[in-house]
Design a protein around this motif. Structure first.
Motif, PDB file in Angstrom:
ATOM      1  N   ARG A 124       0.933  -1.098   0.087  1.00 15.18           N
ATOM      2  CA  ARG A 124      -0.052   0.048   0.023  1.00 15.18           C
ATOM      3  C   ARG A 124       0.813   1.329  -0.075  1.00 15.18           C
ATOM      4  N   PHE A 125       0.666   2.251  -0.826  1.00 13.30           N
ATOM      5  CA  PHE A 125       1.137   3.597  -0.475  1.00 13.30           C
ATOM      6  C   PHE A 125       0.608   4.263   0.464  1.00 13.30           C
ATOM      7  N   LEU A 126       1.410   4.915   1.074  1.00  9.36           N
ATOM      8  CA  LEU A 126       1.206   5.681   2.334  1.00  9.36           C
ATOM      9  C   LEU A 126       1.163   7.253   1.899  1.00  9.36           C
ATOM     10  N   ALA A 127       0.091   7.916   2.033  1.00 11.30           N
ATOM     11  CA  ALA A 127       0.120   9.439   2.023  1.00 11.30           C
ATOM     12  C   ALA A 127      -0.255  10.010   3.186  1.00 11.30           C
ATOM     13  N   GLY A 128      -1.186  10.643   3.570  1.00 13.42           N
ATOM     14  CA  GLY A 128      -1.569  11.163   4.988  1.00 13.42           C
ATOM     15  C   GLY A 128      -1.669  10.245   6.070  1.00 13.42           C
ATOM     16  N   GLY A 129      -2.071   8.747   5.524  1.00 16.97           N
ATOM     17  CA  GLY A 129      -2.369   7.813   6.335  1.00 16.97           C
ATOM     18  C   GLY A 129      -3.573   7.926   7.337  1.00 16.97           C
ATOM     19  N   THR A 130      -4.454   8.791   6.960  1.00 16.93           N
ATOM     20  CA  THR A 130      -5.785   8.890   7.927  1.00 16.93           C
ATOM     21  C   THR A 130      -6.929   7.946   7.575  1.00 16.93           C
ATOM     22  N   THR A 131      -6.775   7.122   6.088  1.00 20.17           N
ATOM     23  CA  THR A 131      -7.532   6.153   6.159  1.00 20.17           C
ATOM     24  C   THR A 131      -6.886   4.840   6.612  1.00 20.17           C
ATOM     25  N   LEU A 132      -5.591   4.914   5.670  1.00 18.34           N
ATOM     26  CA  LEU A 132      -4.950   3.549   5.966  1.00 18.34           C
ATOM     27  C   LEU A 132      -4.415   3.173   7.152  1.00 18.34           C
ATOM     28  N   ILE A 133      -3.857   3.900   8.035  1.00 22.07           N
ATOM     29  CA  ILE A 133      -3.513   3.537   9.473  1.00 22.07           C
ATOM     30  C   ILE A 133      -4.814   3.147  10.215  1.00 22.07           C
ATOM     31  N   SER A 171     -16.761  10.780   0.512  1.00 20.50           N
ATOM     32  CA  SER A 171     -15.777  11.742   0.441  1.00 20.50           C
ATOM     33  C   SER A 171     -16.686  13.003  -0.046  1.00 20.50           C
ATOM     34  N   ASP A 172     -16.300  14.153   0.443  1.00 18.53           N
ATOM     35  CA  ASP A 172     -16.778  15.527   0.049  1.00 18.53           C
ATOM     36  C   ASP A 172     -16.175  15.952  -1.152  1.00 18.53           C
ATOM     37  N   GLN A 173     -14.656  15.740  -0.908  1.00 19.93           N
ATOM     38  CA  GLN A 173     -13.959  16.470  -2.236  1.00 19.93           C
ATOM     39  C   GLN A 173     -14.375  15.732  -3.443  1.00 19.93           C
ATOM     40  N   ALA A 176      -4.467  14.816   5.486  1.00 18.22           N
ATOM     41  CA  ALA A 176      -5.039  14.070   4.231  1.00 18.22           C
ATOM     42  C   ALA A 176      -4.896  14.733   2.852  1.00 18.22           C
ATOM     43  N   SER A 177      -4.401  13.868   1.911  1.00 12.01           N
ATOM     44  CA  SER A 177      -3.980  14.439   0.820  1.00 12.01           C
ATOM     45  C   SER A 177      -5.087  14.129  -0.526  1.00 12.01           C
ATOM     46  N   THR A 178      -4.733  15.008  -1.693  1.00 13.67           N
ATOM     47  CA  THR A 178      -5.652  14.836  -2.615  1.00 13.67           C
ATOM     48  C   THR A 178      -5.932  13.462  -3.168  1.00 13.67           C
TER      49      THR A 178
END
Ligand SMILES: Cc1cc2nc3c(=O)[nH]c(=O)nc-3n(C[C@H](O)[C@H](O)[C@H](O)COP(=O)(O)OP(=O)(O)OC[C@H]3O[C@@H](n4cnc5c(N)ncnc54)[C@H](O)[C@@H]3O)c2cc1C
Ligand code: SF4
Length: 326
Positions: A24-33, A161-163, A105-107
């Motif tokens: 898995r790619f990790l960006a902000g991690g707020t979903t993944l972690i 998602s809202d975005q 959180a990232s785009t």
């Protein structure tokens, strides 16, 4: 949480080179972690992509906007070009989560966030999305927050998602890179309805990386709004939301784009509804008819029938706000 190896990608090629089945790619991690702590996600390897040069927000040569996959939701929401030219995206991002979460959180991560269905997040429960073929505990279970459009007998989970709702109304394009090269996918083709394979949520291929999202130039004279209805005023997902971009001339709607959130298995756009409004007077009667058409295929579950009326009112109000002259 299971044991996993961790690496930091220094380049896009480096990130793609690490790919195997359980990465898995990790960006902000707020979903993944979160999902790893719940044992819903159990990757063997995590690739931190935060060092990649994908955080820029820049104008495109045609007057549109390019948003890097690692641009943080807060930075995008407050970017002057977004606030000025794409205010509904700014509104949608600012309505999501909390300040702290939006700073992380990232785009790209937001595009790929997972459903908040409680059964998906509990490995003890039957869930076709998490464990294909195991059943769907939400059908007949706790489904107040779940979808009434785009559902199947296998899954009724909402895209939270809202975005992504604002990006759908803006007709964004998602740019991907993978071992087979680069490609661009209109957001309308990016998300999949669950059908018989709810575990497949997007057309993203194995190991493909989201690199950026582009927006077309803002439509001349358009007004836009993101309206989110939820159980409390902040830190809560949408029960129903509407993103509207509308151009009105002499009281007649010229061009209308609509996406709905909180009620469907993917950001929901219905071209028939937009066609029914274009060329028509911007009146409450027309808005009500548009909402009727949009919800005519709704399939409420045991606890979420209220969303039909809520979504109709949400759309009518958003259309009224977007088409009212200032
Ligand atoms: C308490 C709470 C409340 C929330 N409330 C809201 C809300 O009201 N509205 C809302 O819209 N959202 C809400 N969220 C969700 C939040 O917006 C998402 O968790 C966030 O946007 C995910 O971004 P991230 O960068 O942290 O993703 P990550 O957790 O890093 O990644 C998410 C997924 O995307 C993948 N990924 C990340 N970047 C890429 C990339 N570039 N290419 C390919 N794959 C990638 C990861 O591998 C992972 O599978 C909430 C979250 C929490 C925890
Ligand atoms: S609605 Fe979808 S995510 Fe929720 S339990 Fe059913 S299959 Fe799983």
């Amino acid at each position: 949480m299971n044991a996993f190896t961790f690496s930091r990608a220094r380049s896009v090629a480096d990130a793609l080179g690490h790919w195997h089945d359980n990465v898995r790619f990790l960006a902000g991690g707020t979903t993944l972690i979160d999902l790893m702590k719940l044992n819903v996600e159990r990757p063997a390897e995590i690739i931190d992509i935060n060092a990649l040069p994908l955080a820029e927000v820049t104008r495109t040569p045609d007057g549109g906007l390019s948003i890097g996959a690692l641009a943080r939701n807060s930075d995008v929401a407050h970017h002057p070009d977004v606030v000025h030219d794409y205010p509904l995206l700014s509104q949608a991002l600012r309505s999501g989560a909390s300040v702290q979460l939006r700073n992380m959180a990232s785009t790209g991560g937001n595009l790929l966030q997972r459903t908040r269905c409680v059964y998906f997040r509990d490995p003890a429960m039957a869930c076709n999305k998490r464990s294909p073929g195991s059943g769907c505990a939400a059908i007949g279970g706790f489904n107040r927050n779940l979808a009434i459009l785009g559902t199947s007998a296998h899954c009724i989970a909402t895209n939270p998602s809202d975005q992504n709702v604002a990006l759908t109304a803006l007709e964004a394009t998602i740019h991907l890179t993978g071992s087979n090269g680069e490609r661009s996918v209109p957001i309308g083709d990016f998300y999949l309805v669950p059908g018989e394979t709810p575990e497949r949520e997007t057309v993203l291929g194995p190991g493909e990386l989201v690199t950026s999202v582009t927006l077309p130039p803002p439509a001349a004279g358009a007004r836009s709004i993101y309206l989110k209805l939820r159980d409390r005023a902040s830190y809560e997902f949408a029960l129903a939301s509407a993103a509207v971009v509308a151009t009105v001339r002499d009281g007649t709607m010229q061009r209308v784009r609509i996406a709905m959130g909180g009620i469907a298995t993917k950001p929901w756009r219905n071209l028939d509804v937009e066609m029914a409004l274009q060329g028509q007077p911007a009146t409450r009667e027309r808005f009500t008819e548009a909402a009727r058409i949009l919800l005519s295929d709704a399939k409420p579950q045991s606890e979420n029938g209220f969303k039909v009326e809520l979504a109709k009112r949400c759309l009518v109000h958003a259309l009224s706000l977007a088409t009212t002259a200032v």
